[in-house]
Design a protein around this motif. Sequence first.
Motif: not given
Length: 272
Positions: A99, A115, A165, A168
């Motif tokens: 990440h 990411i 997740s 994000k």
Amino acid sequence: MHTEALAAFRDNYIWLIRPEADDPRTLVVDPGDAAPVIDALEREGRELRGILVTHHHSDHVGGIAELLRWQAGRQPGTQVPVWGPAAEHIPGRTHALQHGDVFSPQGWTQRFAVIAVPGHTLGHIAYFVTSPEPDTPPALFCGDTLFSAGCGRLFEGSPAQMLDSLNKLSQLPENTTVNCAHEYTLSNLQFARAADPSNTWVVAHQARCLALRAQGLPTLPSSIGLEKSINPFLRTAQPGVVQALERHRGHKPEDAVQALAWLREWKNNFKG
Ligand code: ZN
Ligand code: FE
């Protein structure tokens, strides 16, 4: 940047990326099968310049070894980079990513940002690609984390990890193209009709996707903006989704994590 979806297996997409439409230099994302990739590269006179991997499942990595052998036969002595998550076993990986890592393939002006998106698998990563040209939208390659109108199954991670997740990804610019690894959109939209029944965007998008599939065309790429309006897994805080979950389970979810967990379980058993 130019992207193209190659169909593989039953419902996988292997994405090919080139800097421009007339540029032969090609990156391939999640080559679960080498044959369709080699066909496309040979037919179009393209050059393999690298492989990007999102996670370790065989329908995403199964073609890497054969692609590398094919490449070595074409240009002996060359080794194309294989980027993949540091936390997973990826055959042939040359660059272990975490990440926050950012890289540009050699000779490319595009910037690839990594990411971490654990949930489907624990080490799963996504690639967020931005171009220096102002009019080019960013592109997301998200493997089996975010699908159009759905999300990946929780094979290794927890609902809390998947929620984090997806959060994000939903914070990326709305014009970001979403390049998922499977054509699951129609069955996901059927579930979205049940899980978010008052959402008229879902109904409208279902009609569009039915027409695309009837012509044999992909329903992808999607966009972050579209997903925020149709994807129940990005809408766990919306009253319509909360109410549908309440009807389904008999009481309200305690929080967004429980809402996501319930949605995922409901979808796993959903028959349409
Ligand atoms: Zn997978
Ligand atoms: Fe997959």
